[in-house]
Design a protein around this motif. Structure first.
Motif, mmCIF file in Angstrom:
data_model
loop_
_atom_site.group_PDB
_atom_site.id
_atom_site.type_symbol
_atom_site.label_atom_id
_atom_site.label_comp_id
_atom_site.label_asym_id
_atom_site.label_seq_id
_atom_site.Cartn_x
_atom_site.Cartn_y
_atom_site.Cartn_z
ATOM 1 N N ILE A 97 9.349 -10.714 4.366
ATOM 2 C CA ILE A 97 10.109 -9.500 4.078
ATOM 3 C C ILE A 97 9.250 -8.590 3.212
ATOM 4 N N GLY A 98 9.058 -7.353 3.662
ATOM 5 C CA GLY A 98 8.275 -6.382 2.907
ATOM 6 C C GLY A 98 9.073 -5.116 2.662
ATOM 7 N N VAL A 99 9.010 -4.589 1.434
ATOM 8 C CA VAL A 99 9.776 -3.393 1.083
ATOM 9 C C VAL A 99 9.145 -2.727 -0.131
ATOM 10 N N GLY A 100 9.352 -1.438 -0.279
ATOM 11 C CA GLY A 100 8.883 -0.717 -1.456
ATOM 12 C C GLY A 100 9.957 -0.645 -2.524
ATOM 13 N N ASP A 101 9.537 -0.457 -3.774
ATOM 14 C CA ASP A 101 10.543 -0.424 -4.840
ATOM 15 C C ASP A 101 11.250 0.922 -4.964
ATOM 16 N N LEU A 102 10.863 1.937 -4.147
ATOM 17 C CA LEU A 102 11.599 3.203 -4.089
ATOM 18 C C LEU A 102 12.482 3.292 -2.847
ATOM 19 N N ASP A 103 12.441 2.262 -2.038
ATOM 20 C CA ASP A 103 13.217 2.217 -0.793
ATOM 21 C C ASP A 103 14.684 1.953 -1.098
ATOM 22 N N LEU A 104 15.579 2.640 -0.406
ATOM 23 C CA LEU A 104 17.011 2.411 -0.577
ATOM 24 C C LEU A 104 17.378 0.946 -0.345
ATOM 25 N N PHE A 105 16.625 0.261 0.535
ATOM 26 C CA PHE A 105 16.937 -1.129 0.878
ATOM 27 C C PHE A 105 16.290 -2.146 -0.056
ATOM 28 N N HIS A 106 15.644 -1.693 -1.115
ATOM 29 C CA HIS A 106 14.920 -2.609 -1.997
ATOM 30 C C HIS A 106 15.811 -3.729 -2.518
ATOM 31 N N ALA A 107 16.953 -3.376 -3.093
ATOM 32 C CA ALA A 107 17.820 -4.392 -3.710
ATOM 33 C C ALA A 107 18.365 -5.367 -2.674
ATOM 34 N N PRO A 137 4.949 -1.346 -5.260
ATOM 35 C CA PRO A 137 5.342 -0.310 -6.223
ATOM 36 C C PRO A 137 5.065 1.091 -5.659
ATOM 37 N N GLY A 138 6.023 1.992 -5.850
ATOM 38 C CA GLY A 138 5.834 3.376 -5.436
ATOM 39 C C GLY A 138 5.964 3.627 -3.956
ATOM 40 N N ALA A 188 30.475 23.394 -7.026
ATOM 41 C CA ALA A 188 30.289 21.964 -6.782
ATOM 42 C C ALA A 188 29.119 21.726 -5.836
ATOM 43 N N ALA A 189 29.011 22.574 -4.787
ATOM 44 C CA ALA A 189 27.904 22.427 -3.836
ATOM 45 C C ALA A 189 26.573 22.676 -4.521
ATOM 46 N N VAL A 190 26.541 23.680 -5.383
ATOM 47 C CA VAL A 190 25.305 23.972 -6.122
ATOM 48 C C VAL A 190 24.944 22.797 -7.029
ATOM 49 N N ALA A 191 25.954 22.228 -7.698
ATOM 50 C CA ALA A 191 25.698 21.095 -8.598
ATOM 51 C C ALA A 191 25.134 19.907 -7.833
ATOM 52 N N VAL A 192 25.711 19.627 -6.648
ATOM 53 C CA VAL A 192 25.210 18.534 -5.825
ATOM 54 C C VAL A 192 23.781 18.812 -5.390
ATOM 55 N N GLY A 193 23.528 20.069 -5.003
ATOM 56 C CA GLY A 193 22.177 20.431 -4.589
ATOM 57 C C GLY A 193 21.166 20.288 -5.709
ATOM 58 N N VAL A 194 21.560 20.693 -6.901
ATOM 59 C CA VAL A 194 20.664 20.586 -8.050
ATOM 60 C C VAL A 194 20.375 19.120 -8.368
ATOM 61 N N ARG A 195 21.428 18.273 -8.344
ATOM 62 C CA ARG A 195 21.225 16.851 -8.609
ATOM 63 C C ARG A 195 20.302 16.231 -7.573
ATOM 64 N N SER A 196 20.508 16.625 -6.309
ATOM 65 C CA SER A 196 19.653 16.093 -5.245
ATOM 66 C C SER A 196 18.203 16.529 -5.438
ATOM 67 N N TYR A 197 18.023 17.796 -5.792
ATOM 68 C CA TYR A 197 16.670 18.322 -5.996
ATOM 69 C C TYR A 197 15.983 17.622 -7.157
ATOM 70 N N LEU A 198 16.724 17.465 -8.271
ATOM 71 C CA LEU A 198 16.137 16.810 -9.442
ATOM 72 C C LEU A 198 15.847 15.343 -9.162
ATOM 73 N N GLY A 199 16.770 14.690 -8.426
ATOM 74 C CA GLY A 199 16.538 13.288 -8.074
ATOM 75 C C GLY A 199 15.311 13.134 -7.205
ATOM 76 N N LYS A 200 15.126 14.039 -6.249
ATOM 77 C CA LYS A 200 13.953 13.969 -5.380
ATOM 78 C C LYS A 200 12.681 14.221 -6.167
ATOM 79 N N ARG A 201 12.720 15.180 -7.081
ATOM 80 C CA ARG A 201 11.529 15.448 -7.903
ATOM 81 C C ARG A 201 11.142 14.237 -8.729
ATOM 82 N N ARG A 202 12.150 13.576 -9.318
ATOM 83 C CA ARG A 202 11.867 12.384 -10.111
ATOM 84 C C ARG A 202 11.292 11.278 -9.227
ATOM 85 N N ALA A 203 11.860 11.129 -8.014
ATOM 86 C CA ALA A 203 11.384 10.089 -7.112
ATOM 87 C C ALA A 203 9.948 10.357 -6.671
ATOM 88 N N ILE A 204 9.640 11.603 -6.326
ATOM 89 C CA ILE A 204 8.278 11.943 -5.897
ATOM 90 C C ILE A 204 7.281 11.710 -7.024
#
Length: 334
Positions: free
Chosen positions: A266-276, A298-299, A15-31
């Motif tokens: 109000i200023g924010v980026g569209d990749l920011d957690l606080f965007h919505a 954007p970005g 489970a820890a590996v799966a979470v780590g993989v999801r986090s890694y893939l999510g970060k790669r997509r975000a970058i």
């Protein structure tokens, strides 16, 4: 029993590996969504603020004050709270004034690292800037930090004549958690009849209920994450995010009536957690009749302007837009 324990350990490890993989893939997509000019080594760091131990470790790291802009004097005072006062040497009196509130998820941060932006505002706009070292939530949860900010604001009003300030041109601004405190302070100032002409909210941390969402639609993978957000809000509120919160000003986005508040930027980026939550708050302010400018880049990820304020064109433009809104609000007589 040993076989059972081994199975549990293997399942936990998987489970820890799966979470780590999801986090890694999510970060790669975000970058991959971040423009080249906004890419910075901080994006690849696995760092998160998720415990008191981490906060204590950060507190032991020496603070490195940023440089003060030429032509600006810096004065440190203890009201309390401790405040830093930036004054341009050439200031037409009475001038406008800005109370700036630093970020840090409600749990970390120090105003001395904000010397560059605070002194720049003082120099460019010819105004007095006050930055407040409010109490942090791990040791002092709500309302301690907000009370410190309100004390700083009332001090500016009380000392307006001595400080050479026009009471009709006092504004508040902040970034991240500082933006959340600025929004709460604007609400408190309105309710208590303390004049405030403007609120500048830089990717503000406004809504604890964001911590309840499972799908952040690709936001929050970089710099300030959902895990850090949960810890920040839990520390600040003293309870889990999303629980009943009857205390006024604890969560700015939970206020029902926004009518009458100071005009906002109000200023924010569209990749920011606080965007919505930031876009929603801007919309609610507008519907309540509050003049509001919303800037979405954007970005842009959380805090990108702090890392690349002098190098990336989009971040230079982002800060210039904020300072232009401030200029309109406080730099010249009505």
């Amino acid at each position: 029993m040993k076989r059972l324990m081994r199975g549990v350990a293997l399942a936990a490890g998987a489970a820890a590996v799966a979470v780590g993989v999801r986090s890694y893939l999510g970060k790669r997509r975000a970058i991959a969504m971040v423009p080249e000019e906004l890419r910075h080594p901080v994006l690849y760091a696995p760092f998160q603020i998720t415990s008191r131990l981490v906060v204590r470790a950060l507190a032991r790291v020496p603070v490195r004050p940023g440089p003060v802009a030429p032509g600006v004097t810096l004065d440190q005072r203890d009201l309390p709270p401790e405040v830093f006062v930036y004054q341009p040497k050439a200031r037409a009196l009475p001038s406008g004034a800005l109370l700036y509130i630093h970020g840090g998820g409600y749990v970390i941060g120090h105003p001395s690292t904000y010397h560059p932006i605070c002194s720049r505002i003082a120099a460019e706009l010819g105004v007095l800037v006050v930055s407040v070292n409010y109490r942090k939530a791990v040791g002092d949860p709500f309302p301690a930090g907000l009370d410190d900010c309100f004390r700083a604001l009332t001090w500016i009003h009380e000392q307006a004549s001595a400080l050479g300030i026009d009471p009709a041109r006092i504004a508040v601004a902040g970034d991240s958690a500082g933006g959340g405190l600025a929004a709460a302070l604007a609400q408190m100032a309105y309710d208590r009849d303390v004049p405030l002409c403007f609120q500048g909210l830089i990717y503000p941390m406004l809504d604890d209920r964001t911590a309840l969402r499972d799908d952040h639609l690709g936001t929050g993978e970089l710099v300030w994450t959902p895990a850090s957000n949960r810890f920040g809000w839990t520390s600040y509120l003293g309870h889990r995010p999303g629980e009943a919160e009857p205390r006024a000003y604890a969560v700015p986005a939970r206020r029902d009536d926004l009518t009458g508040l100071a005009p906002a930027w109000i200023g924010v980026g569209d990749l920011d957690l606080f965007h919505a939550e930031d876009v929603e708050y801007a919309g609610r302010l507008t519907l309540a009749g509050v003049p509001t400018d919303l800037v979405v880049v954007p970005g842009m990820y959380h805090g990108a302007d702090a890392f690349l304020a002098d190098r990336a064109e989009s971040m230079i433009a982002f800060r210039d837009d904020f300072i232009a809104a401030l200029r309109k609000a406080i730099a010249s007589r009505p």
